[in-house]
Write a protein that holds these residues in place. Structure first.
Motif, short mmCIF file in Angstrom:
data_model
loop_
_atom_site.label_atom_id
_atom_site.label_comp_id
_atom_site.label_asym_id
_atom_site.label_seq_id
_atom_site.Cartn_x
_atom_site.Cartn_y
_atom_site.Cartn_z
N ARG A 37 0.82 -1.21 0.00
CA ARG A 37 0.00 0.00 0.00
C ARG A 37 0.86 1.26 0.00
NH1 ARG A 37 -1.88 3.89 -0.63
NH2 ARG A 37 -3.68 4.94 0.20
N TRP A 38 1.97 1.24 0.73
CA TRP A 38 2.81 2.43 0.89
C TRP A 38 4.15 2.31 0.17
CZ3 TRP A 38 -0.38 5.95 2.12
CH2 TRP A 38 -1.46 5.66 2.95
N TRP A 39 4.67 1.11 0.04
CA TRP A 39 5.90 0.84 -0.73
C TRP A 39 5.45 0.23 -2.05
CZ3 TRP A 39 11.31 0.52 0.91
CH2 TRP A 39 11.54 1.13 2.14
N PHE A 40 5.04 1.04 -2.95
CA PHE A 40 4.41 0.61 -4.19
C PHE A 40 5.48 0.16 -5.18
CE2 PHE A 40 1.89 1.44 -8.11
CZ PHE A 40 0.79 0.68 -7.78
N HIS A 41 6.04 -1.04 -4.94
CA HIS A 41 7.15 -1.57 -5.72
C HIS A 41 6.71 -2.75 -6.58
CE1 HIS A 41 10.97 0.22 -4.15
NE2 HIS A 41 10.14 0.62 -3.22
N ASP A 42 7.27 -2.83 -7.77
CA ASP A 42 7.20 -4.03 -8.57
C ASP A 42 8.18 -5.01 -7.94
OD1 ASP A 42 7.15 -5.97 -10.52
OD2 ASP A 42 7.87 -4.68 -12.13
N THR A 43 7.82 -6.29 -7.87
CA THR A 43 8.70 -7.24 -7.19
C THR A 43 9.18 -8.36 -8.11
OG1 THR A 43 6.79 -8.46 -6.34
CG2 THR A 43 7.77 -6.78 -4.89
N THR A 44 9.20 -8.09 -9.40
CA THR A 44 9.82 -9.07 -10.30
C THR A 44 11.32 -9.11 -10.02
OG1 THR A 44 10.23 -7.41 -12.00
CG2 THR A 44 8.11 -8.59 -12.11
N ASP A 45 11.98 -10.15 -10.49
CA ASP A 45 13.43 -10.24 -10.32
C ASP A 45 14.12 -9.01 -10.91
OD1 ASP A 45 13.22 -12.70 -9.07
OD2 ASP A 45 13.69 -13.85 -10.88
N GLU A 46 13.66 -8.59 -12.08
CA GLU A 46 14.27 -7.43 -12.75
C GLU A 46 14.07 -6.16 -11.93
OE1 GLU A 46 11.92 -9.47 -14.24
OE2 GLU A 46 13.40 -10.69 -15.32
N ALA A 47 12.88 -5.98 -11.37
CA ALA A 47 12.61 -4.78 -10.57
C ALA A 47 13.42 -4.76 -9.28
CB ALA A 47 11.12 -4.68 -10.26
N LEU A 48 13.53 -5.91 -8.63
CA LEU A 48 14.34 -5.97 -7.41
C LEU A 48 15.80 -5.67 -7.72
CD1 LEU A 48 12.80 -9.01 -5.52
CD2 LEU A 48 12.53 -6.58 -4.97
N GLU A 49 16.28 -6.18 -8.85
CA GLU A 49 17.66 -5.89 -9.25
C GLU A 49 17.82 -4.40 -9.55
OE1 GLU A 49 21.59 -6.36 -9.76
OE2 GLU A 49 20.25 -7.92 -9.04
N ARG A 50 16.83 -3.82 -10.24
CA ARG A 50 16.89 -2.39 -10.56
C ARG A 50 16.90 -1.53 -9.29
NH1 ARG A 50 11.74 -1.46 -12.60
NH2 ARG A 50 11.21 -0.95 -10.45
#
Length: 191
Positions: A37-50
């Motif tokens: 809700r507050w940490w609006f992050h994509d959590t794919t491997d690519e997004a976590l690496e980015r």
């Protein structure tokens, strides 16, 4: 007589650097509804690496730190100097100037059952105390927080921060209005 149940937020709060082995746990935390809700992050491997890879490789000026409660990982702290992120500092400057000696912190608590129990202010205090030690030239900590995230701004207040301004900033979650509150804690005087 049975022993009293253990308080799940009892124990020491410590911080350690995020390592690659923490990423699966971080993904679960970021995907949890109360965090997402507050940490609006994509959590794919690519997004976590980015978003976290540069820090894992030591190429990021800010810090990604795992929060441990009595030795068990329970959250994440991001701590940085505003001067290392001039674009973000420029966004907040019209609301409240941050100055060259200002730090900022952000945090999340992953397990839902640990939220709302006073852990947030302890995590903030650990992050701030570590920031003072790591950055002897730091003068204050300035934290913008969404006006709608009452739990976070109340945790800042309980950790000794005071609200110094309110204004519009681009929200992390596009569903939120842009209004945020800015909280500040000045470095305590040396005894």
């Amino acid at each position: 007589m049975s022993p009293a149940p253990r308080d799940p937020v009892a124990g020491a709060v410590t911080l350690r650097p995020l390592v690659r082995a923490d990423l699966p746990r971080l993904r679960r935390w970021l995907d949890a509804p109360h965090v997402h809700r507050w940490w609006f992050h994509d959590t794919t491997d690519e997004a976590l690496e980015r978003d976290f890879g540069a820090g894992l490789r030591g190429q990021e000026p800010g810090e990604d730190l795992v929060v441990e409660l009595a030795g068990t990982p329970v959250g994440l702290v991001q701590r940085a100097r505003w001067r290392d992120y001039p674009e973000e500092a420029a966004l907040i400057a019209p609301i409240h100037p941050v100055g060259p000696g200002a730090l900022t912190v952000d945090y999340l608590i992953g397990p839902l059952e640990l939220t709302g129990r006073g852990l947030g202010p302890r995590v903030i205090t650990a992050a701030v105390d570590g920031g003072w030690a790591r950055h002897p030239d730091a003068t204050c900590v300035v934290v913008p927080v969404s006006a709608g995230n009452r739990a976070s701004w109340r945790a800042l207040e309980k950790a000794g921060f005071r609200r110094v301004a309110s204004g519009d900033l681009p929200p992390d979650n596009p569903a939120d209005p842009p209004l945020c509150h800015v909280y500040r804690l000045d470095r305590p005087p040396v005894p």
